[in-house]
Motif scaffolding. Structure first.
Motif, PDB file in Angstrom:
ATOM      1  N   GLY A  28       0.788  -1.199   0.035  1.00 51.38           N
ATOM      2  CA  GLY A  28       0.079  -0.016  -0.022  1.00 51.38           C
ATOM      3  C   GLY A  28       0.911   1.232  -0.054  1.00 51.38           C
ATOM      4  O   GLY A  28       0.161   2.385   0.054  1.00 51.38           O
ATOM      5  N   ASP A  38       0.177   4.483  -2.518  1.00 54.61           N
ATOM      6  CA  ASP A  38      -0.856   5.111  -2.758  1.00 54.61           C
ATOM      7  C   ASP A  38      -0.806   6.492  -3.003  1.00 54.61           C
ATOM      8  O   ASP A  38      -1.898   7.312  -3.802  1.00 54.61           O
ATOM      9  N   TYR A  69      -3.882  10.025   5.194  1.00 55.29           N
ATOM     10  CA  TYR A  69      -3.298   8.930   5.991  1.00 55.29           C
ATOM     11  C   TYR A  69      -3.263   9.463   7.530  1.00 55.29           C
ATOM     12  O   TYR A  69      -3.562   8.784   8.554  1.00 55.29           O
ATOM     13  N   THR A  86      -4.804   0.657   7.058  1.00 54.75           N
ATOM     14  CA  THR A  86      -5.586  -0.126   5.951  1.00 54.75           C
ATOM     15  C   THR A  86      -6.928   1.013   5.606  1.00 54.75           C
ATOM     16  O   THR A  86      -7.493   0.880   4.477  1.00 54.75           O
ATOM     17  N   HIS A  96      -5.968   3.477   3.309  1.00 54.84           N
ATOM     18  CA  HIS A  96      -5.823   2.843   1.989  1.00 54.84           C
ATOM     19  C   HIS A  96      -6.863   2.403   1.185  1.00 54.84           C
ATOM     20  O   HIS A  96      -6.912   2.507   0.068  1.00 54.84           O
TER      21      HIS A  96
END
Length: 357
Positions: free
Chosen positions: A70, A73, A97, A337, A340
């Motif tokens: 990931g 991104d 994030y 996650t 993500h």
């Protein structure tokens, strides 16, 4: 659903895109089959694998597949749009994030049992999301998973296989893993999840989910038209994963699946929006394509390791065993996650994964 190239598909509109897509599809299927066969072969060969060794695939792939998959991104959306990667676009992903990841991290400290349950639901959605794209892009023939209903059902089934089958088949180990994650924050809080592991609840989950699996494959068959290959791939993968997660201890199974199934498929997806990687895949130069990914993912992989280290310093209970360390890693994965998933969902929109037929 047709495979018409468009600007929103980034590199997939190139003349060599079909070759790259075919190569990505073969790699996806190959790693998928290897995951299932490796797990089942290991269980058949070894009567009882010590717990510490069951954690090995998960721990050994932290900086190979786990965190890096990931870590691009900030690049995938501009590339999918054929736009330049700018400081503004990278800052936007960074803020995402920071805000979403930090907020979810706070939930782990305040309500760890709820945070664990949310982790399971988000992972179910995200892993199903990844497999829907794989079925959509790597095996589609213009008709398979044509309707949104078929894609939504496939998402629930594919995401539910790693999250729900182990709950039915291995409730003690499932509860143990939940306890290790929650125990980093508040060991007593794990008691809130005990009703989930009751036989009646697990039987209901097993019967209900089994019905969804049958419905998904039946609906897929009805939509195959004259081409059975995509449906046969779906059947083989789905039933193979049912056996995999029903027979392989969940700690080992999730470690293998996360690294060699989910992460590999997402890496391949990111390569298909990177022009030089598309060219390399079309030429059969997999190492060059993966080398580009490794270079692009390296900075944020280091940043993710810093997040992991920071969590290790902040959790109320210092990890002291292999299960504790693995639990800390999974909490870190959970925190990363959620943002993500936002990026991947936007990528789904750009690539019309959920668009009209």
């Amino acid at each position: 659903m047709t495979a018409t190239p468009s600007r929103s598909e980034g590199s997939l509109g190139r003349s060599d895109a079909s070759g790259a897509r075919r190569r990505a599809g073969r790699l996806s299927l190959g790693f998928g089959a290897a995951t299932i066969l490796a797990g089942l072969a290991l269980v058949a060969a070894v009567d009882s694998l010590p717990l510490v060794y069951q954690y090995l695939p998960l721990v050994a792939t932290v900086v190979v597949f786990g965190l890096p998959h990931g870590a691009v991104d900030h690049l995938v959306l501009p590339r999918a749009r054929n736009d330049p990667v700018t400081s503004r676009s990278m800052v936007a992903v960074g803020v995402l994030y920071l805000v979403v990841g930090t907020s979810y991290a706070a939930v782990w400290f305040l309500a760890p049992a709820f945070a664990f349950a949310l982790f399971i639901l988000v992972t179910l959605f995200h892993w199903g999301q990844g497999d829907v794209y794989a079925l959509f892009a790597f095996t589609r023939d213009g008709t398979y998973l044509e309707s949104r209903t078929a894609r939504a059902l496939a998402l629930v089934v594919r995401g539910g296989l790693p999250m729900l089958v182990p709950l039915v088949a291995f409730p003690e180990q499932y509860a143990f893993v939940a306890g290790t994650l929650i125990g980093l924050f508040d060991p007593a809080a794990a008691a809130a999840l005990e009703p989930i592991f009751e036989p009646a609840v697990r039987a209901t989950v097993g019967l209900g989910f089994g019905a969804l699996v049958v419905a998904s494959l039946a609906l897929g068959y009805r939509r195959t038209g004259n081409a059975l290959e995509p449906w046969l791939i779906d059947v083989a993968e789905t039933l193979g994963l049912v056996a995999f997660f029903a027979l392989v201890p969940p700690i080992l199974a999730i470690g293998l699946y996360f690294a060699l199934w989910h992460s590999v498929r997402h890496v391949l997806r990111t390569l298909l929006v990177d022009d030089p990687a598309v060219e390399a895949l079309a030429d059969g130069n997999d190492l060059a394509a993966l080398g580009r990914f490794a270079r692009d993912a390296a900075p944020l992989t280091v940043a993710a390791l810093a997040v992991l280290g920071g969590l290790g310093l902040l959790v109320p209970r210092t990890p002291a065993t292999v299960p504790d360390v693995a639990a800390l890693y999974l909490v870190c994965i959970a925190v990363l996650t959620l943002p993500h998933v936002v990026v991947v969902s936007l990528l789904d929109l750009e690539q019309r994964v959920w668009g009209p037929p």
